[in-house]
Design a protein around this motif. Structure first.
Motif, PDB file in Angstrom:
ATOM      1  N   MET A 184      -0.847  10.641   7.178  1.00  0.00           N
ATOM      2  CA  MET A 184      -1.263   9.562   7.927  1.00  0.00           C
ATOM      3  C   MET A 184      -0.223   8.409   7.697  1.00  0.00           C
ATOM      4  O   MET A 184       0.110   8.036   6.338  1.00  0.00           O
ATOM      5  CB  MET A 184      -2.594   9.139   7.341  1.00  0.00           C
ATOM      6  CG  MET A 184      -3.376   8.778   8.434  1.00  0.00           C
ATOM      7  SD  MET A 184      -5.049   8.496   7.792  1.00  0.00           S
ATOM      8  CE  MET A 184      -5.992   8.984   9.413  1.00  0.00           C
ATOM      9  N   ASN A 185      -0.224   7.703   8.461  1.00  0.00           N
ATOM     10  CA  ASN A 185       0.482   6.408   8.395  1.00  0.00           C
ATOM     11  C   ASN A 185      -0.292   5.182   7.588  1.00  0.00           C
ATOM     12  O   ASN A 185      -1.372   5.330   7.386  1.00  0.00           O
ATOM     13  CB  ASN A 185       1.046   5.690   9.734  1.00  0.00           C
ATOM     14  CG  ASN A 185       1.772   4.287   9.558  1.00  0.00           C
ATOM     15  OD1 ASN A 185       2.264   3.887   8.713  1.00  0.00           O
ATOM     16  ND2 ASN A 185       2.304   4.188  10.566  1.00  0.00           N
ATOM     17  N   GLN A 186       0.730   4.499   6.482  1.00  0.00           N
ATOM     18  CA  GLN A 186      -0.142   3.852   5.598  1.00  0.00           C
ATOM     19  C   GLN A 186      -0.835   2.777   6.235  1.00  0.00           C
ATOM     20  O   GLN A 186      -2.082   2.119   5.955  1.00  0.00           O
ATOM     21  CB  GLN A 186       0.941   2.991   4.399  1.00  0.00           C
ATOM     22  CG  GLN A 186       0.297   2.317   3.326  1.00  0.00           C
ATOM     23  CD  GLN A 186      -0.541   3.232   2.389  1.00  0.00           C
ATOM     24  OE1 GLN A 186      -0.198   4.385   2.453  1.00  0.00           O
ATOM     25  NE2 GLN A 186      -1.547   2.514   1.703  1.00  0.00           N
ATOM     26  N   LEU A 187      -0.292   1.947   7.290  1.00  0.00           N
ATOM     27  CA  LEU A 187      -0.974   1.011   8.211  1.00  0.00           C
ATOM     28  C   LEU A 187      -2.132   1.540   8.850  1.00  0.00           C
ATOM     29  O   LEU A 187      -3.137   0.845   8.805  1.00  0.00           O
ATOM     30  CB  LEU A 187      -0.082   0.314   9.142  1.00  0.00           C
ATOM     31  CG  LEU A 187       1.199  -0.410   8.511  1.00  0.00           C
ATOM     32  CD1 LEU A 187       2.132  -0.717   9.667  1.00  0.00           C
ATOM     33  CD2 LEU A 187       0.721  -1.535   7.882  1.00  0.00           C
ATOM     34  N   LEU A 188      -1.983   2.622   9.161  1.00  0.00           N
ATOM     35  CA  LEU A 188      -3.344   3.192   9.955  1.00  0.00           C
ATOM     36  C   LEU A 188      -4.351   3.647   8.872  1.00  0.00           C
ATOM     37  O   LEU A 188      -5.756   3.428   9.227  1.00  0.00           O
ATOM     38  CB  LEU A 188      -3.049   4.668  10.752  1.00  0.00           C
ATOM     39  CG  LEU A 188      -3.941   5.486  11.272  1.00  0.00           C
ATOM     40  CD1 LEU A 188      -4.403   4.274  12.582  1.00  0.00           C
ATOM     41  CD2 LEU A 188      -3.455   6.571  11.975  1.00  0.00           C
ATOM     42  N   ARG A 189      -3.993   3.909   7.544  1.00  0.00           N
ATOM     43  CA  ARG A 189      -4.988   4.204   6.589  1.00  0.00           C
ATOM     44  C   ARG A 189      -5.875   2.967   6.270  1.00  0.00           C
ATOM     45  O   ARG A 189      -7.139   2.795   6.131  1.00  0.00           O
ATOM     46  CB  ARG A 189      -4.446   4.756   5.315  1.00  0.00           C
ATOM     47  CG  ARG A 189      -4.244   6.231   5.233  1.00  0.00           C
ATOM     48  CD  ARG A 189      -4.060   6.722   3.935  1.00  0.00           C
ATOM     49  NE  ARG A 189      -3.339   7.979   4.212  1.00  0.00           N
ATOM     50  CZ  ARG A 189      -2.462   8.532   3.046  1.00  0.00           C
ATOM     51  NH1 ARG A 189      -2.092   8.070   2.058  1.00  0.00           N
ATOM     52  NH2 ARG A 189      -2.166   9.905   3.229  1.00  0.00           N
ATOM     53  N   ASP A 190      -5.040   1.877   6.063  1.00  0.00           N
ATOM     54  CA  ASP A 190      -5.578   0.481   5.809  1.00  0.00           C
ATOM     55  C   ASP A 190      -6.410   0.039   6.955  1.00  0.00           C
ATOM     56  O   ASP A 190      -7.528  -0.569   6.488  1.00  0.00           O
ATOM     57  CB  ASP A 190      -4.507  -0.511   5.518  1.00  0.00           C
ATOM     58  CG  ASP A 190      -3.563  -0.458   4.311  1.00  0.00           C
ATOM     59  OD1 ASP A 190      -4.010   0.514   3.278  1.00  0.00           O
ATOM     60  OD2 ASP A 190      -2.383  -0.660   4.319  1.00  0.00           O
TER      61      ASP A 190
END
Length: 63
Positions: A1-7
């Motif tokens: 999962m993309n780090q930005l999406l997780r945040d």
């Protein structure tokens, strides 16, 4: 999962905690109604009159 999406997902979860809790609540079971055997038979139509097709229309057949 993309780090930005997780945040973004973590941030959304923090903002909507009550919605998540409502979704996880279990549906309480209803108290089942206790019926007697005669009431159950009546609901199923066991005691209903039965009709038989005949020459002059429908005739009631007694048991």
């Amino acid at each position: 999962m993309n780090q930005l999406l997780r945040d973004q997902l973590k941030q959304w979860e923090k903002q909507h905690k009550e919605l998540i809790k409502e979704g996880r609540k279990k549906i309480s079971k209803r108290n089942s109604e206790r019926l007697s055997e005669s009431e159950v038979k009546d609901l199923m139509g066991v005691n209903m009159p039965t009709y038989k097709r005949g020459k002059g229309g429908a005739w009631r057949v007694s048991r």
